[in-house]
Design a protein around this motif. Structure first.
Motif, PDB file in Angstrom:
ATOM      1  N   MET B   1      48.614  44.080  41.999  1.00 48.35           N
ATOM      2  CA  MET B   1      47.285  43.473  41.895  1.00 48.35           C
ATOM      3  C   MET B   1      46.932  42.633  43.127  1.00 48.35           C
ATOM      4  O   MET B   1      47.751  41.862  43.601  1.00 48.35           O
ATOM      5  CB  MET B   1      47.229  42.571  40.661  1.00 48.35           C
ATOM      6  CG  MET B   1      46.956  43.315  39.366  1.00 48.35           C
ATOM      7  SD  MET B   1      45.246  43.823  39.236  1.00 48.35           S
ATOM      8  CE  MET B   1      45.453  45.430  38.516  1.00 48.35           C
ATOM      9  N   ILE B  79      44.860  42.542  55.387  1.00 56.37           N
ATOM     10  CA  ILE B  79      45.689  42.559  54.178  1.00 56.37           C
ATOM     11  C   ILE B  79      47.013  41.853  54.423  1.00 56.37           C
ATOM     12  O   ILE B  79      47.466  41.052  53.601  1.00 56.37           O
ATOM     13  CB  ILE B  79      45.946  44.014  53.714  1.00 56.37           C
ATOM     14  CG1 ILE B  79      44.630  44.732  53.392  1.00 56.37           C
ATOM     15  CG2 ILE B  79      46.887  44.035  52.522  1.00 56.37           C
ATOM     16  CD1 ILE B  79      43.958  44.299  52.133  1.00 56.37           C
ATOM     17  N   PRO B  85      52.966  41.676  52.251  1.00 54.06           N
ATOM     18  CA  PRO B  85      53.396  43.063  52.341  1.00 54.06           C
ATOM     19  C   PRO B  85      52.447  44.040  51.660  1.00 54.06           C
ATOM     20  O   PRO B  85      51.864  43.739  50.624  1.00 54.06           O
ATOM     21  CB  PRO B  85      54.746  43.063  51.630  1.00 54.06           C
ATOM     22  CG  PRO B  85      54.806  41.805  50.862  1.00 54.06           C
ATOM     23  CD  PRO B  85      53.936  40.833  51.570  1.00 54.06           C
ATOM     24  N   ALA B  87      53.583  47.177  50.936  1.00 51.67           N
ATOM     25  CA  ALA B  87      54.476  47.944  50.067  1.00 51.67           C
ATOM     26  C   ALA B  87      54.601  47.272  48.702  1.00 51.67           C
ATOM     27  O   ALA B  87      54.417  46.078  48.560  1.00 51.67           O
ATOM     28  CB  ALA B  87      55.846  48.058  50.705  1.00 51.67           C
ATOM     29  N   MET B  88      54.927  48.084  47.706  1.00 51.20           N
ATOM     30  CA  MET B  88      55.064  47.562  46.350  1.00 51.20           C
ATOM     31  C   MET B  88      56.450  47.000  46.097  1.00 51.20           C
ATOM     32  O   MET B  88      56.699  46.392  45.058  1.00 51.20           O
ATOM     33  CB  MET B  88      54.776  48.659  45.331  1.00 51.20           C
ATOM     34  CG  MET B  88      53.330  49.107  45.313  1.00 51.20           C
ATOM     35  SD  MET B  88      53.013  50.313  44.003  1.00 51.20           S
ATOM     36  CE  MET B  88      52.747  49.244  42.588  1.00 51.20           C
ATOM     37  N   VAL B  89      57.326  47.214  47.029  1.00 53.28           N
ATOM     38  CA  VAL B  89      58.710  46.782  46.887  1.00 53.28           C
ATOM     39  C   VAL B  89      59.205  46.376  48.285  1.00 53.28           C
ATOM     40  O   VAL B  89      58.966  47.087  49.248  1.00 53.28           O
ATOM     41  CB  VAL B  89      59.540  47.950  46.297  1.00 53.28           C
ATOM     42  CG1 VAL B  89      60.934  47.963  46.832  1.00 53.28           C
ATOM     43  CG2 VAL B  89      59.494  47.918  44.778  1.00 53.28           C
ATOM     44  N   PRO B  90      59.839  45.223  48.390  1.00 48.09           N
ATOM     45  CA  PRO B  90      60.247  44.710  49.704  1.00 48.09           C
ATOM     46  C   PRO B  90      61.116  45.681  50.499  1.00 48.09           C
ATOM     47  O   PRO B  90      61.061  45.700  51.716  1.00 48.09           O
ATOM     48  CB  PRO B  90      61.042  43.456  49.346  1.00 48.09           C
ATOM     49  CG  PRO B  90      60.536  43.029  48.018  1.00 48.09           C
ATOM     50  CD  PRO B  90      60.184  44.294  47.298  1.00 48.09           C
ATOM     51  N   LEU B 114      60.168  56.958  45.779  1.00 49.00           N
ATOM     52  CA  LEU B 114      58.819  56.999  45.211  1.00 49.00           C
ATOM     53  C   LEU B 114      57.902  55.982  45.879  1.00 49.00           C
ATOM     54  O   LEU B 114      56.764  56.293  46.255  1.00 49.00           O
ATOM     55  CB  LEU B 114      58.903  56.716  43.704  1.00 49.00           C
ATOM     56  CG  LEU B 114      57.609  56.743  42.912  1.00 49.00           C
ATOM     57  CD1 LEU B 114      57.043  58.144  42.847  1.00 49.00           C
ATOM     58  CD2 LEU B 114      57.829  56.197  41.505  1.00 49.00           C
ATOM     59  N   MET B 115      58.417  54.795  46.059  1.00 54.05           N
ATOM     60  CA  MET B 115      57.604  53.724  46.620  1.00 54.05           C
ATOM     61  C   MET B 115      57.317  53.914  48.111  1.00 54.05           C
ATOM     62  O   MET B 115      56.332  53.414  48.625  1.00 54.05           O
ATOM     63  CB  MET B 115      58.287  52.375  46.370  1.00 54.05           C
ATOM     64  CG  MET B 115      58.293  51.971  44.906  1.00 54.05           C
ATOM     65  SD  MET B 115      56.624  52.007  44.171  1.00 54.05           S
ATOM     66  CE  MET B 115      56.991  52.447  42.478  1.00 54.05           C
ATOM     67  N   GLN B 117      56.545  56.822  49.306  1.00 47.57           N
ATOM     68  CA  GLN B 117      55.355  57.683  49.284  1.00 47.57           C
ATOM     69  C   GLN B 117      54.090  56.867  49.054  1.00 47.57           C
ATOM     70  O   GLN B 117      53.070  57.068  49.711  1.00 47.57           O
ATOM     71  CB  GLN B 117      55.471  58.717  48.164  1.00 47.57           C
ATOM     72  CG  GLN B 117      56.517  59.781  48.380  1.00 47.57           C
ATOM     73  CD  GLN B 117      56.543  60.759  47.206  1.00 47.57           C
ATOM     74  OE1 GLN B 117      55.520  61.285  46.793  1.00 47.57           O
ATOM     75  NE2 GLN B 117      57.724  60.987  46.641  1.00 47.57           N
ATOM     76  N   VAL B 118      54.188  55.947  48.108  1.00 50.05           N
ATOM     77  CA  VAL B 118      53.024  55.110  47.800  1.00 50.05           C
ATOM     78  C   VAL B 118      52.630  54.280  49.014  1.00 50.05           C
ATOM     79  O   VAL B 118      51.463  54.200  49.382  1.00 50.05           O
ATOM     80  CB  VAL B 118      53.316  54.182  46.606  1.00 50.05           C
ATOM     81  CG1 VAL B 118      52.140  53.252  46.349  1.00 50.05           C
ATOM     82  CG2 VAL B 118      53.629  54.981  45.355  1.00 50.05           C
ATOM     83  N   ASN B 121      50.848  56.318  51.713  1.00 49.84           N
ATOM     84  CA  ASN B 121      49.475  56.654  51.350  1.00 49.84           C
ATOM     85  C   ASN B 121      48.547  55.449  51.444  1.00 49.84           C
ATOM     86  O   ASN B 121      47.431  55.549  51.932  1.00 49.84           O
ATOM     87  CB  ASN B 121      49.441  57.229  49.931  1.00 49.84           C
ATOM     88  CG  ASN B 121      49.735  58.714  49.924  1.00 49.84           C
ATOM     89  OD1 ASN B 121      48.841  59.531  50.016  1.00 49.84           O
ATOM     90  ND2 ASN B 121      51.003  59.070  49.863  1.00 49.84           N
ATOM     91  N   THR B 122      49.026  54.325  50.959  1.00 45.75           N
ATOM     92  CA  THR B 122      48.214  53.114  51.013  1.00 45.75           C
ATOM     93  C   THR B 122      47.965  52.695  52.453  1.00 45.75           C
ATOM     94  O   THR B 122      46.849  52.343  52.844  1.00 45.75           O
ATOM     95  CB  THR B 122      48.920  51.972  50.268  1.00 45.75           C
ATOM     96  OG1 THR B 122      49.278  52.420  48.965  1.00 45.75           O
ATOM     97  CG2 THR B 122      48.019  50.765  50.156  1.00 45.75           C
TER      98      THR B 122
END
Lengths: 135, 135
Positions: B1, B79, B85, B87-90, B114-115, B117-118, B121-122
């Motif tokens: 979020m 951002i 960060p 990324a969704m994971v450090p 998986l992360m 890839q995310v 893309n982001t």
DNA sequence: CTAAAACCCTATCGGGAAACTAGGGTTTGC
DNA sequence: GCAAACCCTAGTTTCCCGATAGGGTTTTAG
């Protein structure tokens, strides 16, 4: 940022999916292998069970097992159960939509359009990956 | 979020970038137009100033103005300054990398791949969008 | 039959971060 | 010189994540 809940949940599911057959796996085994607090993991698996991803068998020799083949479980499902919205902002969320208090018109909101793009891209990744892909 | 800080910051920057000329805009004007608490916005703009995105003019008729053309300011910069960060994971972060305590080997970690890839893309979305694109 | 293994469930709690808020200090223009 | 504006530090409040506690219930091995 991904919550630990989601991260642990994903790891646990991957661990279960990795097994040859679909015999129940005990919480303790997963917790030890993935370095997760037993009690905390328990609450996460409970969530996944209630959401219909896992089922469980009680008593000695019990544990958790998948209800569907890993291939049939898309990441979108798991993420939404554990993390909630995939979108970075509620006003572009498909499943958890919420209007912003601060902006009057979404069509003219500068953040809205940008976050739509991010959501679409993230969604594509999660749609193209199933549990089988992360084992 | 996305945090409110980032959201407000983006909206404020978009507001400033929208102006015809690069005259200083007052905090009060932005705060009113975008429904943001004056004092909170003040602290956000201060951050952006210290990071070199904005500059300011003191005294009567003062305010904040951009240091570069909106086209030259990619979303990645903003951002990272406001949210940190991407990324969704450090453990998959380019600029804020950190090892996970729980997993031994990143190459075999189910979440890691998986992360990645995310993140890619982001990142692509944020790289392809500048401040000029969200005005 | 029964004891132990395992899941089931609710409640609670500490810490830390996010979202403001307060209150003055400093510079500038008229 | 005074008022408009930014500058800066330091709170404060609220919320929720991550984890723990402590039992209850069900099942099955033996």
């Amino acid at each position: 940022m991904l919550s630990k809940k989601t991260k642990y949940g994903l790891k646990a599911l991957a661990y279960i999916a990795k097994q040859e057959n679909n015999d129940p796996i005990q919480i303790a085994e997963i917790a030890k292998s993935e370095n997760i607090s037993h009690k905390y993991l328990e609450s996460i698996l409970l969530t996944l069970r209630k959401a219909g991803v896992l089922s469980s068998k009680k008593g000695k020799g019990g544990g958790y097992y998948l209800l569907k083949a890993p291939k049939k479980i898309p990441m979108t499902d798991i993420i939404r159960i554990l993390e909630g919205p995939i979108a970075m902002v509620p006003c572009v969320s498909l499943n958890y939509y919420e209007k912003c208090d601060d902006c009057e018109d979404e069509d003219t909101c500068s953040v809205h359009k940008l976050m739509l793009q991010v959501r679409d891209n993230t969604l594509e990744v999660f749609r193209n990956n199933t549990l089988a892909d992360i084992t």
